[in-house]
Design a protein around this motif. Structure first.
Motif, short mmCIF file in Angstrom:
data_model
loop_
_atom_site.label_atom_id
_atom_site.label_comp_id
_atom_site.label_asym_id
_atom_site.label_seq_id
_atom_site.Cartn_x
_atom_site.Cartn_y
_atom_site.Cartn_z
N MET A 1 0.76 -1.01 -0.03
CA MET A 1 -0.05 -0.12 0.13
C MET A 1 0.93 1.26 -0.05
SD MET A 1 -2.23 1.28 3.06
CE MET A 1 -2.78 -0.43 3.46
N GLN A 2 0.74 2.24 -1.01
CA GLN A 2 1.42 3.33 -1.09
C GLN A 2 0.97 4.26 -0.02
OE1 GLN A 2 0.73 6.53 -1.91
NE2 GLN A 2 -1.46 6.50 -2.01
N LYS A 3 2.07 4.93 0.62
CA LYS A 3 1.61 5.85 1.86
C LYS A 3 2.33 7.27 1.39
CE LYS A 3 1.64 2.76 5.80
NZ LYS A 3 2.33 2.51 6.94
N LYS A 4 3.20 7.33 0.29
CA LYS A 4 3.54 8.73 0.28
C LYS A 4 2.59 9.99 -0.16
CE LYS A 4 8.54 8.03 -0.01
NZ LYS A 4 9.79 8.62 -0.54
N ASP A 5 1.33 9.26 -0.92
CA ASP A 5 0.44 10.26 -1.53
C ASP A 5 -0.78 10.27 -0.75
OD1 ASP A 5 -0.97 11.85 -3.16
OD2 ASP A 5 -1.20 10.60 -4.70
N GLY A 6 -0.93 11.04 0.05
CA GLY A 6 -2.21 11.25 0.76
C GLY A 6 -3.47 11.28 -0.06
N LEU A 7 -3.27 12.03 -1.07
CA LEU A 7 -4.34 12.11 -1.91
C LEU A 7 -4.95 11.06 -2.34
CD1 LEU A 7 -6.15 14.30 -3.90
CD2 LEU A 7 -4.32 14.29 -5.48
N ASN A 8 -4.37 10.18 -2.77
CA ASN A 8 -4.69 8.75 -3.17
C ASN A 8 -4.23 7.58 -2.40
OD1 ASN A 8 -5.53 9.70 -6.02
ND2 ASN A 8 -3.53 10.13 -6.10
N TYR A 9 -4.24 8.07 -0.83
CA TYR A 9 -4.15 6.82 -0.20
C TYR A 9 -5.42 6.32 0.02
CZ TYR A 9 -2.96 4.87 4.50
OH TYR A 9 -2.71 3.98 5.63
N ALA A 10 -5.48 4.78 0.01
CA ALA A 10 -6.50 3.99 -0.03
C ALA A 10 -6.09 2.71 0.75
CB ALA A 10 -6.76 3.71 -1.48
N PRO A 11 -6.26 2.55 2.11
CA PRO A 11 -6.10 1.48 2.70
C PRO A 11 -6.67 0.14 2.27
CG PRO A 11 -6.45 3.41 4.25
CD PRO A 11 -6.91 3.72 2.88
N VAL A 12 -6.08 -0.97 2.41
CA VAL A 12 -6.47 -2.28 2.22
C VAL A 12 -6.48 -3.12 3.42
CG1 VAL A 12 -6.35 -4.39 0.80
CG2 VAL A 12 -6.26 -2.18 -0.22
N SER A 13 -7.47 -3.64 3.97
CA SER A 13 -7.43 -4.39 5.24
C SER A 13 -6.37 -5.55 5.21
CB SER A 13 -8.60 -5.04 5.73
OG SER A 13 -8.50 -5.57 7.12
N HIS B 1 -11.92 13.64 -5.65
CA HIS B 1 -10.81 13.31 -4.80
C HIS B 1 -10.56 11.92 -4.57
CE1 HIS B 1 -8.17 13.42 -1.12
NE2 HIS B 1 -8.22 14.79 -0.87
N GLY B 2 -9.03 11.44 -4.56
CA GLY B 2 -8.81 10.13 -4.46
C GLY B 2 -8.95 9.34 -3.35
N HIS B 3 -9.74 9.99 -2.40
CA HIS B 3 -10.30 9.28 -1.27
C HIS B 3 -11.38 8.23 -1.68
CE1 HIS B 3 -9.03 12.30 2.13
NE2 HIS B 3 -8.35 11.38 2.05
N ILE B 4 -12.11 8.56 -2.91
CA ILE B 4 -13.19 7.65 -3.17
C ILE B 4 -12.47 6.09 -3.38
CG2 ILE B 4 -12.64 7.98 -5.72
CD1 ILE B 4 -15.94 7.62 -3.93
N TYR B 5 -11.40 5.84 -3.56
CA TYR B 5 -10.85 4.62 -3.75
C TYR B 5 -10.78 3.86 -2.37
CZ TYR B 5 -9.09 6.65 -8.26
OH TYR B 5 -9.19 7.05 -9.46
N GLY B 6 -10.36 4.72 -1.21
CA GLY B 6 -10.34 4.17 0.07
C GLY B 6 -11.95 3.97 0.50
N MET B 7 -12.81 4.72 0.27
CA MET B 7 -14.14 4.56 0.48
C MET B 7 -14.56 3.07 0.06
SD MET B 7 -15.29 8.45 0.01
CE MET B 7 -16.92 8.60 0.51
N CYS B 8 -14.22 3.10 -1.35
CA CYS B 8 -14.70 2.00 -2.15
C CYS B 8 -14.15 0.61 -1.56
CB CYS B 8 -14.67 2.00 -3.80
SG CYS B 8 -15.74 3.15 -4.28
N ALA C 1 -21.85 6.83 -2.63
CA ALA C 1 -20.65 7.37 -2.02
C ALA C 1 -20.06 8.36 -3.10
CB ALA C 1 -19.47 6.01 -1.92
N SER C 2 -19.68 9.43 -2.54
CA SER C 2 -19.26 10.64 -3.13
C SER C 2 -17.86 11.34 -2.65
CB SER C 2 -20.12 11.71 -3.42
OG SER C 2 -19.59 12.59 -4.16
#
Length: 363
Positions: free
Chosen positions: A1-13, A35-42, A92-93
């Motif tokens: 999981m990439q951590k350097k870019d908060g804009l597209n940070y998308a945790p995976v369990s 915003h890239g947070h949509i990937y974390g939300m999804c 989700a938006s």
């Protein structure tokens, strides 16, 4: 999981995930992909068992990026088509922040739940409208407060508080640095009329944590400040902010927010939380252990028995999201209450409204 870019940070369990809903019983759509947070939300919703059916955004490139990540989803040609689909239970938006409330109102009035990226609204008027719509429809308007809900160490700390390990929490100090990644930001990001200021945008995470960790139902902003220290080309933008809080139960809070994470750091922000309770103190090192480990989720506790360190990456998971799906289906509020969501955002708006602008001229 990439951590350097908060804009597209998308945790995976990294922890085993127990599905909260059976296959085919919960469908959602992703609408507004600014915003890239949509990937974390999804990620979080699908891990909990929800199925992403539709994706909509005016930009086909953004839509295709989501479809590539979630091959079971399909593109759809309008918001109206999403809202007309009776199978969709939630939208989700991560649309531009100033437009999140307007979309949410449409979703609620269509009889569906809404899950917005933070901040969930940018004005008091929007908050009032959303409150009224929730009361009228009975649907949920929840917000992706990822800095607690999508962080294993933050959820582990919540569990320790709930178990009484700290006693009564008296003080919460939150340090929330973020990496700016200037070239990757869209123009709306620098416009407070579209994005809110720093106290509303990334500040909203911190007020939610303060309320959660103190067990408070409400709080007030004692004082708040903002500044633009380093971006004169964007004069309306604020790259630094801080805020003092007082909870209804007397707990004290301090939050510091900034866009000054150095390029050499291995995470987008060295997020820390410090808690003082009547029985113990606790520190959360969320995303890394600086100069020691790039793995995050470290919790340090001191109590009457001694000093304790818990490294909880891959051991806690993200239980909020499954509980949230069940709340939508069952009409419960076990993941969090709607009033908790609203109070966190009310504090965000209050902090912005009260903020003193720091004079930044170099002396």
């Amino acid at each position: 999981m990439q951590k350097k870019d908060g804009l597209n940070y998308a945790p995976v369990s990294a922890a085993p995930v127990q599905k909260a809903v059976a296959p085919g019983t919960f469908h959602f759509a992703a609408v507004g992909l600014d915003h890239g947070h949509i990937y974390g939300m999804c990620n979080a919703l699908t891990e909990a068992g929800a199925e992403l059916k539709w994706v909509y955004d005016p930009d086909p490139k953004k839509v295709q990026t989501v479809l590539d990540r979630y091959p079971g989803a399909r593109a759809i040609d309008s918001v109206e088509a999403v809202l007309e689909d009776e199978q969709i239970q939630l939208v989700a938006s991560a649309v531009v922040p100033c437009r999140r409330a307007a979309l949410g109102l449409r979703v609620l009035r269509a009889g569906k739940h809404y899950f917005a990226d933070k901040p969930g609204m940018t004005t008091f008027e929007q908050l009032d409208e959303v409150r009224a719509a929730v009361a009228a429809t009975g649907k949920k308007y929840y917000i992706y407060f990822s800095e607690r809900l999508h962080v294993e160490s933050a959820m582990f700390a919540q569990k320790m508080i709930d178990e009484g390990r700290l006693g009564r929490v008296l003080s919460v100090t939150i340090l929330a640095p973020h990496r700016l990644n200037l070239p990757s930001r869209d123009a709306w990001f620098f416009d407070p009329a579209q994005n809110g200021d720093i106290l509303n945008d990334i500040g909203s995470h911190q007020y939610e944590q303060f309320l959660s960790y103190t067990g408070a139902r409400s709080a007030r902003v004692v004082a708040s400040r903002v500044a633009n220290f380093n971006l004169p080309q964007h004069p309306g933008f604020t790259d630094f902010g801080d805020c003092m809080l007082e909870a209804d139960n007397g707990a004290a809070g301090y939050c510091r927010l900034d866009w000054f994470t150095p390029d050499g750091q291995n995470a987008w922000g060295d997020g820390r939380v410090f808690l003082v309770g009547t029985k113990g103190t606790l520190e959360i090192r969320k995303y890394l252990d600086l100069a020691a480990s790039t793995e995050g989720d470290h919790v340090l506790l001191t109590d009457a028995q001694g000093e304790h360190r818990f490294d909880v990456y891959g051991k806690v998971g993200f239980p909020f999201f499954g509980a949230f799906l069940r709340d939508c289906l069952d009409g419960t509020e076990n993941s969090m209450t709607q009033e908790h969501v609203f109070e966190a955002m009310r504090l965000a708006l209050e902090a912005s409204a009260k903020a003193q602008r720091i004079e930044t001229a170099q002396r």
